[in-house]
Design a protein around this motif. Sequence first.
Motif, PDB file in Angstrom:
ATOM      1  N   ARG A 103       0.826  -1.207   0.000  1.00 34.94           N
ATOM      2  CA  ARG A 103       0.000   0.000   0.000  1.00 34.94           C
ATOM      3  C   ARG A 103       0.860   1.256   0.000  1.00 34.94           C
ATOM      4  NH1 ARG A 103      -4.518  -1.671   4.631  1.00 34.94           N
ATOM      5  NH2 ARG A 103      -5.833  -2.939   3.235  1.00 34.94           N
ATOM      6  N   GLU A 181      -4.256  10.281  -2.356  1.00 32.13           N
ATOM      7  CA  GLU A 181      -4.332   9.125  -3.252  1.00 32.13           C
ATOM      8  C   GLU A 181      -3.983   7.868  -2.470  1.00 32.13           C
ATOM      9  OE1 GLU A 181      -2.039   7.034  -6.955  1.00 32.13           O
ATOM     10  OE2 GLU A 181      -2.254   9.224  -7.067  1.00 32.13           O
ATOM     11  N   TRP A 183      -3.201   3.841  -2.924  1.00 32.85           N
ATOM     12  CA  TRP A 183      -2.744   2.867  -3.918  1.00 32.85           C
ATOM     13  C   TRP A 183      -2.650   1.498  -3.267  1.00 32.85           C
ATOM     14  CZ3 TRP A 183       1.276  -0.577  -4.306  1.00 32.85           C
ATOM     15  CH2 TRP A 183       1.676  -1.001  -5.577  1.00 32.85           C
ATOM     16  N   HIS A 191      -3.150  -2.187 -10.701  1.00 32.11           N
ATOM     17  CA  HIS A 191      -3.288  -1.721  -9.321  1.00 32.11           C
ATOM     18  C   HIS A 191      -4.546  -0.872  -9.136  1.00 32.11           C
ATOM     19  CE1 HIS A 191       0.775  -3.116  -9.249  1.00 32.11           C
ATOM     20  NE2 HIS A 191       1.228  -2.126  -9.993  1.00 32.11           N
ATOM     21  N   ARG A 193      -6.108   2.487  -7.663  1.00 30.96           N
ATOM     22  CA  ARG A 193      -5.726   3.844  -7.268  1.00 30.96           C
ATOM     23  C   ARG A 193      -6.988   4.691  -7.117  1.00 30.96           C
ATOM     24  NH1 ARG A 193      -1.644   6.355 -11.501  1.00 30.96           N
ATOM     25  NH2 ARG A 193      -1.685   8.042  -9.957  1.00 30.96           N
ATOM     26  N   ARG A 195      -8.242   8.444  -5.943  1.00 30.48           N
ATOM     27  CA  ARG A 195      -7.829   9.810  -5.621  1.00 30.48           C
ATOM     28  C   ARG A 195      -9.014  10.585  -5.075  1.00 30.48           C
ATOM     29  NH1 ARG A 195      -5.966  13.388 -10.535  1.00 30.48           N
ATOM     30  NH2 ARG A 195      -8.215  13.307 -10.936  1.00 30.48           N
ATOM     31  N   PRO A 214      -3.783   2.662 -13.417  1.00 19.47           N
ATOM     32  CA  PRO A 214      -2.462   2.429 -12.853  1.00 19.47           C
ATOM     33  C   PRO A 214      -1.333   2.654 -13.858  1.00 19.47           C
ATOM     34  CG  PRO A 214      -3.498   0.344 -13.378  1.00 19.47           C
ATOM     35  CD  PRO A 214      -4.534   1.405 -13.634  1.00 19.47           C
TER      36      PRO A 214
END
Length: 214
Positions: A103, A181, A183, A191, A193, A195, A214
């Motif tokens: 992470r 953000e 992740w 991945h 993500r 935001r 990603p």
Amino acid sequence: MNIADLRKSYEKAELSESASQADPLKQFDQWLNEAIQSEVPEPNAMTLATVGSDLRPSTRIVLIKGFDERGIVWYTNYGSRKGQELAGNPFAALQFHWVELERVVRIQGLVEKVSDEESDRYFHSRPLDSRIGAWASPQSQVINGRGVLVANAAKYGAQFLLKPPRPPHWGGYRLKPDTWEFWQGRKSRLHDRLRYSLPPTNGDAAWLRERLAP
């Protein structure tokens, strides 16, 4: 071994819109607590990025010392490189990387000094050697050797004994996030993500949550 051949498949968890918090502060609180409970090394360590007057960025590791709806707090020497850069450009970025959990959290926003009362309260909660160290180290300045630090520590230890006051050049900063953000590593480099950003409006606008490729 060819460093370009190093690979890792991220498969421990996922981050979906339906399972994430609508408030990024709550999401951060959840992930930080999970990092602490998982006993990852130094879950409180974060990278701080600032930009100097020459427009060149610089990074260093600092430790988070508090967070709430006002922002993320850490403490340092105001005369250090980061302090000088923040004095000229008060915008910065923070990053947490919890490798074992696959992470990353990235945070951007405006930075300001915390109140003298907050800095005093935290300073006096520190171990004695750390309080003396705040006096002994002219952070980011060139010195002739480690002996300078040892001599300074002895000097201020003798001067202040068990009650060193907070140095005027030392205290806290608070970054007020306008962008977060989150992740989460996923298999095949697909991945997750998410935001969170604040719309460019006045008032208590809700956070806008968006998925990034990603």
